[in-house]
Motif scaffolding. Structure first.
Motif, PDB file in Angstrom:
ATOM      1  N   GLU A   1     -13.112  11.107 -39.665  1.00  0.00           N
ATOM      2  CA  GLU A   1     -14.401  10.895 -39.008  1.00  0.00           C
ATOM      3  C   GLU A   1     -15.353  12.030 -39.364  1.00  0.00           C
ATOM      4  O   GLU A   1     -14.931  13.185 -39.501  1.00  0.00           O
ATOM      5  CB  GLU A   1     -14.236  10.840 -37.486  1.00  0.00           C
ATOM      6  CG  GLU A   1     -13.423   9.656 -36.982  1.00  0.00           C
ATOM      7  CD  GLU A   1     -14.150   8.328 -37.151  1.00  0.00           C
ATOM      8  OE1 GLU A   1     -15.392   8.334 -37.192  1.00  0.00           O
ATOM      9  OE2 GLU A   1     -13.466   7.295 -37.241  1.00  0.00           O
ATOM     10  N   PRO A   2     -16.660  11.742 -39.498  1.00  0.00           N
ATOM     11  CA  PRO A   2     -17.613  12.792 -39.860  1.00  0.00           C
ATOM     12  C   PRO A   2     -17.992  13.687 -38.680  1.00  0.00           C
ATOM     13  O   PRO A   2     -18.020  13.232 -37.531  1.00  0.00           O
ATOM     14  CB  PRO A   2     -18.831  11.996 -40.343  1.00  0.00           C
ATOM     15  CG  PRO A   2     -18.772  10.715 -39.568  1.00  0.00           C
ATOM     16  CD  PRO A   2     -17.299  10.412 -39.406  1.00  0.00           C
ATOM     17  N   PHE A   3     -18.248  14.953 -38.972  1.00  0.00           N
ATOM     18  CA  PHE A   3     -18.778  15.912 -38.001  1.00  0.00           C
ATOM     19  C   PHE A   3     -17.914  16.051 -36.749  1.00  0.00           C
ATOM     20  O   PHE A   3     -18.415  16.017 -35.628  1.00  0.00           O
ATOM     21  CB  PHE A   3     -20.220  15.548 -37.624  1.00  0.00           C
ATOM     22  CG  PHE A   3     -21.197  15.792 -38.750  1.00  0.00           C
ATOM     23  CD1 PHE A   3     -21.708  17.057 -38.984  1.00  0.00           C
ATOM     24  CD2 PHE A   3     -21.577  14.751 -39.579  1.00  0.00           C
ATOM     25  CE1 PHE A   3     -22.591  17.287 -40.040  1.00  0.00           C
ATOM     26  CE2 PHE A   3     -22.454  14.966 -40.640  1.00  0.00           C
ATOM     27  CZ  PHE A   3     -22.957  16.233 -40.864  1.00  0.00           C
ATOM     28  N   VAL A   4     -16.618  16.227 -36.940  1.00  0.00           N
ATOM     29  CA  VAL A   4     -15.710  16.442 -35.812  1.00  0.00           C
ATOM     30  C   VAL A   4     -15.170  17.876 -35.777  1.00  0.00           C
ATOM     31  O   VAL A   4     -14.423  18.232 -34.878  1.00  0.00           O
ATOM     32  CB  VAL A   4     -14.532  15.439 -35.826  1.00  0.00           C
ATOM     33  CG1 VAL A   4     -15.022  14.039 -35.567  1.00  0.00           C
ATOM     34  CG2 VAL A   4     -13.756  15.505 -37.137  1.00  0.00           C
ATOM     35  N   GLY A   5     -15.576  18.700 -36.750  1.00  0.00           N
ATOM     36  CA  GLY A   5     -15.128  20.087 -36.791  1.00  0.00           C
ATOM     37  C   GLY A   5     -16.124  21.014 -36.121  1.00  0.00           C
ATOM     38  O   GLY A   5     -17.003  20.576 -35.367  1.00  0.00           O
ATOM     39  N   PRO A   6     -16.028  22.321 -36.370  1.00  0.00           N
ATOM     40  CA  PRO A   6     -16.929  23.299 -35.743  1.00  0.00           C
ATOM     41  C   PRO A   6     -18.410  23.027 -36.009  1.00  0.00           C
ATOM     42  O   PRO A   6     -19.238  23.154 -35.106  1.00  0.00           O
ATOM     43  CB  PRO A   6     -16.486  24.631 -36.373  1.00  0.00           C
ATOM     44  CG  PRO A   6     -15.060  24.410 -36.765  1.00  0.00           C
ATOM     45  CD  PRO A   6     -14.978  22.972 -37.181  1.00  0.00           C
ATOM     46  N   ALA A   7     -18.753  22.638 -37.238  1.00  0.00           N
ATOM     47  CA  ALA A   7     -20.157  22.347 -37.550  1.00  0.00           C
ATOM     48  C   ALA A   7     -20.643  21.126 -36.770  1.00  0.00           C
ATOM     49  O   ALA A   7     -21.795  21.081 -36.321  1.00  0.00           O
ATOM     50  CB  ALA A   7     -20.323  22.115 -39.052  1.00  0.00           C
TER      51      ALA A   7
ATOM     52  N   SER B   1     -23.919  26.425 -42.228  1.00  0.00           N
ATOM     53  CA  SER B   1     -24.592  27.648 -42.678  1.00  0.00           C
ATOM     54  C   SER B   1     -24.898  28.564 -41.496  1.00  0.00           C
ATOM     55  O   SER B   1     -24.936  29.788 -41.637  1.00  0.00           O
ATOM     56  CB  SER B   1     -25.880  27.307 -43.433  1.00  0.00           C
ATOM     57  OG  SER B   1     -26.869  26.795 -42.561  1.00  0.00           O
ATOM     58  N   ILE B   2     -25.113  27.972 -40.325  1.00  0.00           N
ATOM     59  CA  ILE B   2     -25.369  28.766 -39.128  1.00  0.00           C
ATOM     60  C   ILE B   2     -24.105  29.513 -38.712  1.00  0.00           C
ATOM     61  O   ILE B   2     -24.157  30.676 -38.293  1.00  0.00           O
ATOM     62  CB  ILE B   2     -25.871  27.857 -37.995  1.00  0.00           C
ATOM     63  CG1 ILE B   2     -27.239  27.287 -38.382  1.00  0.00           C
ATOM     64  CG2 ILE B   2     -25.941  28.600 -36.664  1.00  0.00           C
ATOM     65  CD1 ILE B   2     -27.735  26.188 -37.489  1.00  0.00           C
ATOM     66  N   LEU B   3     -22.963  28.849 -38.849  1.00  0.00           N
ATOM     67  CA  LEU B   3     -21.690  29.492 -38.503  1.00  0.00           C
ATOM     68  C   LEU B   3     -21.390  30.685 -39.410  1.00  0.00           C
ATOM     69  O   LEU B   3     -20.638  31.579 -39.026  1.00  0.00           O
ATOM     70  CB  LEU B   3     -20.558  28.463 -38.589  1.00  0.00           C
ATOM     71  CG  LEU B   3     -20.653  27.296 -37.604  1.00  0.00           C
ATOM     72  CD1 LEU B   3     -19.566  26.264 -37.896  1.00  0.00           C
ATOM     73  CD2 LEU B   3     -20.558  27.780 -36.164  1.00  0.00           C
ATOM     74  N   ARG B   4     -21.976  30.688 -40.591  1.00  0.00           N
ATOM     75  CA  ARG B   4     -21.771  31.801 -41.540  1.00  0.00           C
ATOM     76  C   ARG B   4     -22.887  32.847 -41.466  1.00  0.00           C
ATOM     77  O   ARG B   4     -22.821  33.877 -42.141  1.00  0.00           O
ATOM     78  CB  ARG B   4     -21.693  31.267 -42.973  1.00  0.00           C
ATOM     79  CG  ARG B   4     -20.562  30.297 -43.241  1.00  0.00           C
ATOM     80  CD  ARG B   4     -20.426  30.017 -44.734  1.00  0.00           C
ATOM     81  NE  ARG B   4     -21.642  29.449 -45.300  1.00  0.00           N
ATOM     82  CZ  ARG B   4     -21.888  28.137 -45.397  1.00  0.00           C
ATOM     83  NH1 ARG B   4     -20.990  27.258 -44.950  1.00  0.00           N
ATOM     84  NH2 ARG B   4     -22.997  27.703 -45.946  1.00  0.00           N
ATOM     85  N   SER B   5     -23.917  32.593 -40.673  1.00  0.00           N
ATOM     86  CA  SER B   5     -25.108  33.440 -40.654  1.00  0.00           C
ATOM     87  C   SER B   5     -24.843  34.783 -39.980  1.00  0.00           C
ATOM     88  O   SER B   5     -24.082  34.880 -39.012  1.00  0.00           O
ATOM     89  CB  SER B   5     -26.242  32.715 -39.932  1.00  0.00           C
ATOM     90  OG  SER B   5     -27.372  33.555 -39.805  1.00  0.00           O
TER      91      SER B   5
END
Length: 202
Positions: A62-68, A176-180
């Motif tokens: 399923e799409p978008f089920v992880g931290p992002a 990208s926010i999680l890596r910011s």
């Protein structure tokens, strides 16, 4: 090379999802666990297009089920968008990665892979017929708006989508926010862009 021969004509989203599970339009299916097709209501006013499934999406299908995905859910709430009435998908339907020890690290898909997978995205947009498409990240934005498009210069603007009779707004990908280094400022930038989308739908 390409998915076009695997896409059934005039099929609904359910049949498209079933057909996508057998897609061999590029080489990515060989290492991915499964196809990760889009999910959400067939009459969604908004379609969100990400880049490529991540590790959790590949495992769960399923799409978008992880931290992002969880961060995106929160940003939708803060921007005044209803995530439950949104269709979410990716420009590329198979996880592309490199292995580092026991970890599988996301790798950006090539232009060839993006083009090969485009028939699935076109079919989804045709069936849903959204009022607005939100492109998350450079891969999704370039897939929809062309190779010269730059998210950094054009983010947060509602634009026509070329040959398609639909509007699109590009912003950064939640990952990208999680890596910011300044996660809060980056998050508020995403919320501000999504608020423009919410206003465009009113």
């Amino acid at each position: 090379m390409g998915a076009e021969e695997f896409v059934p004509a005039r099929a609904g989203l359910g049949k498209l999802r079933t057909a996508a599970a057998s897609c061999r339009g590029c080489e990515l299916y060989k290492n991915a666990t499964q196809t990760v097709f889009g999910a959400g209501p067939a009459d969604a006013r908004v379609v969100v297009v990400g880049e490529v499934p991540g590790d959790q999406e590949d495992r769960q299908g399923e799409p978008f089920v992880g931290p992002a995905g969880r961060l995106l859910d929160r940003a939708f709430d803060d921007a005044g968008l209803d995530r439950s009435t949104t269709y979410v998908t990716n420009a590329v339907k198979h996880f592309k990665f490199v292995e580092r020890g026991k970890r599988r690290i996301h790798k950006t898909p090539s232009r060839t892979e993006i083009v090969a997978c485009r028939p699935w995205l076109d079919a989804e947009l045709d069936r849903v017929g959204p009022e607005l498409v939100v492109a998350l990240g450079a891969v999704a934005a370039k897939a929809l708006l062309g190779q010269d498009f730059r998210v950094t210069k054009e983010r947060g603007k509602v634009l026509p989508m070329g040959e398609r009779d639909q509007r699109v707004l590009a912003t950064v990908h939640p990952s990208s926010i999680l890596r910011s280094d300044d996660r809060e400022a980056a998050y508020q930038g995403l919320v501000a862009d999504l608020a423009v989308a919410a206003k465009a739908l009113r």
